[in-house]
Design a protein around this motif. Structure first.
Motif, PDB file in Angstrom:
ATOM      1  N   THR B  47       0.854  -1.189   0.000  1.00 27.47           N
ATOM      2  CA  THR B  47       0.000   0.000   0.000  1.00 27.47           C
ATOM      3  C   THR B  47       0.888   1.237   0.000  1.00 27.47           C
ATOM      4  OG1 THR B  47      -0.141  -0.054   2.408  1.00 27.47           O
ATOM      5  CG2 THR B  47      -1.922  -1.102   1.189  1.00 27.47           C
ATOM      6  N   ARG B  53      -3.770   7.949  -2.322  1.00 28.51           N
ATOM      7  CA  ARG B  53      -3.486   6.720  -1.590  1.00 28.51           C
ATOM      8  C   ARG B  53      -3.919   5.533  -2.455  1.00 28.51           C
ATOM      9  NH1 ARG B  53      -5.635   6.166   4.095  1.00 28.51           N
ATOM     10  NH2 ARG B  53      -7.651   6.174   3.054  1.00 28.51           N
ATOM     11  N   ALA B 115       4.361   1.517   2.003  1.00 29.37           N
ATOM     12  CA  ALA B 115       4.437   0.764   3.259  1.00 29.37           C
ATOM     13  C   ALA B 115       5.124  -0.568   2.941  1.00 29.37           C
ATOM     14  CB  ALA B 115       3.037   0.533   3.817  1.00 29.37           C
ATOM     15  N   ILE B 126     -10.052 -14.611   0.150  1.00 26.57           N
ATOM     16  CA  ILE B 126     -10.737 -13.498  -0.496  1.00 26.57           C
ATOM     17  C   ILE B 126     -10.136 -12.224   0.081  1.00 26.57           C
ATOM     18  CG2 ILE B 126     -12.926 -12.262  -0.704  1.00 26.57           C
ATOM     19  CD1 ILE B 126     -14.321 -14.964  -0.505  1.00 26.57           C
ATOM     20  N   SER B 128     -10.553  -8.245   0.372  1.00 26.13           N
ATOM     21  CA  SER B 128     -11.543  -7.207   0.145  1.00 26.13           C
ATOM     22  C   SER B 128     -10.894  -5.834   0.354  1.00 26.13           C
ATOM     23  CB  SER B 128     -12.731  -7.460   1.069  1.00 26.13           C
ATOM     24  OG  SER B 128     -13.068  -6.323   1.779  1.00 26.13           O
ATOM     25  N   ILE B 129     -11.287  -4.903  -0.488  1.00 20.02           N
ATOM     26  CA  ILE B 129     -10.748  -3.546  -0.393  1.00 20.02           C
ATOM     27  C   ILE B 129     -11.908  -2.574  -0.438  1.00 20.02           C
ATOM     28  CG2 ILE B 129      -8.361  -3.430  -1.180  1.00 20.02           C
ATOM     29  CD1 ILE B 129      -9.954  -3.355  -4.069  1.00 20.02           C
ATOM     30  N   PRO B 130     -12.441  -2.257   0.739  1.00 25.15           N
ATOM     31  CA  PRO B 130     -13.631  -1.416   0.748  1.00 25.15           C
ATOM     32  C   PRO B 130     -13.363  -0.033   0.187  1.00 25.15           C
ATOM     33  CG  PRO B 130     -12.799  -1.778   2.981  1.00 25.15           C
ATOM     34  CD  PRO B 130     -11.990  -2.626   2.071  1.00 25.15           C
TER      35      PRO B 130
ATOM     36  N   ILE C  45      -5.568  -5.239   7.363  1.00 18.70           N
ATOM     37  CA  ILE C  45      -4.220  -4.672   7.431  1.00 18.70           C
ATOM     38  C   ILE C  45      -4.256  -3.237   6.942  1.00 18.70           C
ATOM     39  CG2 ILE C  45      -1.796  -4.967   6.769  1.00 18.70           C
ATOM     40  CD1 ILE C  45      -3.779  -7.653   5.505  1.00 18.70           C
ATOM     41  N   GLY C  47      -1.459   0.064   6.229  1.00 26.16           N
ATOM     42  CA  GLY C  47      -0.052   0.430   6.138  1.00 26.16           C
ATOM     43  C   GLY C  47       0.171   1.831   6.685  1.00 26.16           C
ATOM     44  N   ASN C  55       3.248  -1.771   9.153  1.00 27.86           N
ATOM     45  CA  ASN C  55       1.890  -2.272   8.969  1.00 27.86           C
ATOM     46  C   ASN C  55       1.263  -2.581  10.320  1.00 27.86           C
ATOM     47  OD1 ASN C  55       1.415  -2.639   5.981  1.00 27.86           O
ATOM     48  ND2 ASN C  55       3.301  -3.829   6.178  1.00 27.86           N
ATOM     49  N   GLY C  90     -15.295  -4.777   6.458  1.00 25.45           N
ATOM     50  CA  GLY C  90     -14.702  -3.707   5.648  1.00 25.45           C
ATOM     51  C   GLY C  90     -15.044  -2.329   6.189  1.00 25.45           C
ATOM     52  N   GLU C  91     -16.332  -2.117   6.492  1.00 26.11           N
ATOM     53  CA  GLU C  91     -16.770  -0.843   7.088  1.00 26.11           C
ATOM     54  C   GLU C  91     -16.029  -0.578   8.392  1.00 26.11           C
ATOM     55  OE1 GLU C  91     -19.316   1.685   6.610  1.00 26.11           O
ATOM     56  OE2 GLU C  91     -19.024   0.977   4.568  1.00 26.11           O
ATOM     57  N   ASN C  94     -12.474   0.485   7.873  1.00 27.82           N
ATOM     58  CA  ASN C  94     -12.395   1.885   7.456  1.00 27.82           C
ATOM     59  C   ASN C  94     -12.575   2.839   8.628  1.00 27.82           C
ATOM     60  OD1 ASN C  94     -11.739   2.459   4.845  1.00 27.82           O
ATOM     61  ND2 ASN C  94     -13.774   2.028   4.052  1.00 27.82           N
ATOM     62  N   MET C  95     -13.524   2.521   9.480  1.00 22.08           N
ATOM     63  CA  MET C  95     -13.777   3.384  10.629  1.00 22.08           C
ATOM     64  C   MET C  95     -12.586   3.386  11.593  1.00 22.08           C
ATOM     65  SD  MET C  95     -17.682   2.386  11.545  1.00 22.08           S
ATOM     66  CE  MET C  95     -18.950   2.398  10.298  1.00 22.08           C
ATOM     67  N   ILE C 113      -1.872   7.055   6.792  1.00 18.98           N
ATOM     68  CA  ILE C 113      -2.319   5.660   6.863  1.00 18.98           C
ATOM     69  C   ILE C 113      -2.886   5.276   5.509  1.00 18.98           C
ATOM     70  CG2 ILE C 113      -3.880   4.078   8.007  1.00 18.98           C
ATOM     71  CD1 ILE C 113      -3.646   5.534  10.488  1.00 18.98           C
ATOM     72  N   THR C 114      -2.535   4.098   5.038  1.00 20.95           N
ATOM     73  CA  THR C 114      -2.992   3.660   3.713  1.00 20.95           C
ATOM     74  C   THR C 114      -4.352   2.953   3.836  1.00 20.95           C
ATOM     75  OG1 THR C 114      -1.933   1.503   3.805  1.00 20.95           O
ATOM     76  CG2 THR C 114      -0.581   3.329   3.017  1.00 20.95           C
ATOM     77  N   PRO C 115      -5.072   2.791   2.722  1.00 24.05           N
ATOM     78  CA  PRO C 115      -6.397   2.152   2.794  1.00 24.05           C
ATOM     79  C   PRO C 115      -6.301   0.719   3.309  1.00 24.05           C
ATOM     80  CG  PRO C 115      -5.981   3.074   0.605  1.00 24.05           C
ATOM     81  CD  PRO C 115      -4.702   3.171   1.350  1.00 24.05           C
ATOM     82  N   PRO C 116      -7.299   0.264   4.071  1.00 23.58           N
ATOM     83  CA  PRO C 116      -7.257  -1.096   4.595  1.00 23.58           C
ATOM     84  C   PRO C 116      -7.508  -2.164   3.535  1.00 23.58           C
ATOM     85  CG  PRO C 116      -9.302  -0.005   5.255  1.00 23.58           C
ATOM     86  CD  PRO C 116      -8.474   1.022   4.542  1.00 23.58           C
ATOM     87  N   SER C 117      -6.845  -3.302   3.682  1.00 23.08           N
ATOM     88  CA  SER C 117      -7.162  -4.509   2.913  1.00 23.08           C
ATOM     89  C   SER C 117      -7.593  -5.556   3.927  1.00 23.08           C
ATOM     90  CB  SER C 117      -5.942  -5.052   2.175  1.00 23.08           C
ATOM     91  OG  SER C 117      -5.370  -4.079   1.355  1.00 23.08           O
ATOM     92  N   ILE C 118      -8.630  -6.313   3.610  1.00 24.33           N
ATOM     93  CA  ILE C 118      -9.076  -7.337   4.541  1.00 24.33           C
ATOM     94  C   ILE C 118      -9.017  -8.694   3.861  1.00 24.33           C
ATOM     95  CG2 ILE C 118     -10.879  -8.062   6.151  1.00 24.33           C
ATOM     96  CD1 ILE C 118     -11.324  -4.692   4.860  1.00 24.33           C
ATOM     97  N   VAL C 119      -8.431  -9.655   4.569  1.00 24.02           N
ATOM     98  CA  VAL C 119      -8.279 -10.988   3.999  1.00 24.02           C
ATOM     99  C   VAL C 119      -9.164 -11.958   4.772  1.00 24.02           C
ATOM    100  CG1 VAL C 119      -6.671 -12.857   3.506  1.00 24.02           C
ATOM    101  CG2 VAL C 119      -5.927 -10.468   3.293  1.00 24.02           C
TER     102      VAL C 119
END
Lengths: 123, 156, 153
Positions: B47, B53, B115, B126, B128-130, C45, C47, C55, C90-91, C94-95, C113-119
């Protein structure tokens, strides 16, 4: 009459659906602005309120608000912006552009219901 | 938008070629991606932040991850979960993304900073990238498929 | 690692979970790993770049994730981590990211802070960072959340 929720997040749509159904309105869901505009083209006469997420991939909620308020068929529909940002500037920008109300995530069902009723003039 | 994606696409094929001698065929088609990406088996994510970003993701089948590591290190690995295999893929991603953002920073003055890379493997993950729209470019090699995915937040 | 870099990530999660009615969150463990390996099935995660680089990973079991989403949906039962439930995590991510970012700037830490990725998955194995990592276990009403913070300082 129907209430439309435009949000890329399935969970937010589901939460909004559960609140709206209690109020005896039908719910129309759209996952992005494009889908919402397609639906509005056919169904705008049935839509009593649009709950519009600000931060969406593709066209964002603010851009969609601008389009709605410029369209002669759509501009009378009240729009409530839904956002996770608390910045005051955005609230002002949205209200100036024609949004009726503003809801900050996370919200409670009570808050959501109260705001919806206010937007519909039933508050 | 193309100018944001192009450096990543070019760096992917070039750097894998330079570091491993493997030939990667990337499709000319740039596909819009939904909010969820199904992994082929091994995924590395980098990222970044700056004027915009975003995120760069490289995803491949385990066979290709092992082959890449074997070619880089000269050691024969068998299991994708080995530390050296996973960290090689992370480092490869770091180099590709670093190369691409250098181009973007020079040409578009985006002041992007990376980063550290993360890497994962598992059963049908899976990712996910909201809230971000992204594009996927599919690719293939003699040792199996791969894909890259690039996401940028909107300006402002 | 200075505590002022760590607290915003713990408090960010705590603040958001509390808004969904999950109160009484406690730190139940704190330890150091040589590198950040994670084997839980749901991990978000984010960054960090700027005066720090690294991270942060929030990891939990599928059950904890389901319980959190259920709280977000005012107690509606969540049977599986389907698309709706995944969008809930995901929500939440972000919060938490937004909240942590505000807390960091209040602490005069100059980072982006970079956007979150969720696995999501099963049998997942991660290497999130090859630097020293601080792991904090948080006990929440939804179950345990492991917060891994790997920063190059």
């Amino acid at each position: 009459m129907k209430i439309m929720t435009v949000d890329d997040s399935a969970i937010v749509r589901k939460i909004i659906r559960s609140a709206v159904e209690v109020l005896d309105y039908e719910v129309v869901e759209a996952k992005d602005a494009k889908e919402a505009l397609d639906i509005l083209e056919d169904e705008y006469e049935d839509i009593a309120l649009i709950l519009l997420d600000w931060n969406m991939p593709g066209m964002d909620g603010f851009e969609m608000l601008e389009l709605i308020k410029k369209d002669k068929h759509l501009r009378h529909i009240p729009v409530m912006m839904v956002t996770s940002e608390t910045g005051g500037e955005n609230i002002i920008k949205a209200i100036q552009t024609g949004a009726t109300h503003y809801l900050v995530k996370p919200f409670t069902i009570e808050e959501l219901t109260k705001r919806i009723l206010e937007c519909l003039g039933r508050g | 938008m193309d100018s944001l994606y192009k450096p990543f696409i070019e760096s992917t094929a070039n750097i894998i070629g330079q570091m491993t001698g493997l030939h990667i065929d990337l499709s000319d088609q740039v596909c819009e991606e939904g909010q969820e990406i199904s992994s082929l088996g091994v995924t590395s994510i980098v990222t970044f932040a700056g004027v915009r970003r975003g995120r760069f993701l490289i995803d491949m089948v385990p066979e290709l991850a092992i082959k890449i590591t074997n070619n880089i290190t000269g050691v024969e690995y068998k299991d994708v979960r080995e530390y050296d295999v996973l960290t090689s893929i992370a480092e490869l991603n770091n180099i590709i993304a670093g190369d691409a953002i250098t181009v973007l920073n020079d040409e578009l003055k985006l002041s992007l900073r990376l980063a550290p890379p993360i890497v994962l493997c598992g059963k049908e993950p899976i990712i996910s990238i909201p809230k971000l729209s992204s594009v996927t470019i599919h690719g293939s090699s003699d040792h199996g498929d791969l894909k890259i995915n690039i996401a940028f937040e909107k300006e402002g | 690692m200075d505590i002022k870099y760590i607290l915003p990530f713990l408090d960010g999660l705590k603040n958001i979970l509390e808004q969904f009615g999950m109160v009484g969150i406690e730190r139940s463990g704190l330890y150091k790993k040589d590198y950040m390996a994670v084997d839980k099935d749901v991990t978000a995660i984010i960054g960090i770049v700027g005066e720090l680089r690294g991270n942060v990973a929030y990891s939990m079991s599928q059950d904890t994730a389901k319980n959190i989403v259920s709280s977000m949906m005012m107690g509606m039962p969540v049977e599986e981590l389907d698309e709706v439930a995944r969008s809930g995590i995901g929500e939440l991510s972000n919060m938490v990211t937004g909240n942590a970012s505000i807390l960091l700037s209040e602490n005069d830490v100059n980072v982006d802070i970079t956007p979150p990725s969720i696995v999501f998955g099963s049998d997942i194995y991660f290497i999130i960072s090859s630097v020293d990592t601080i792991t904090v276990d948080l006990k929440t009403p939804a179950g345990e959340v492991e917060v891994n913070i790997g920063l190059e300082i």
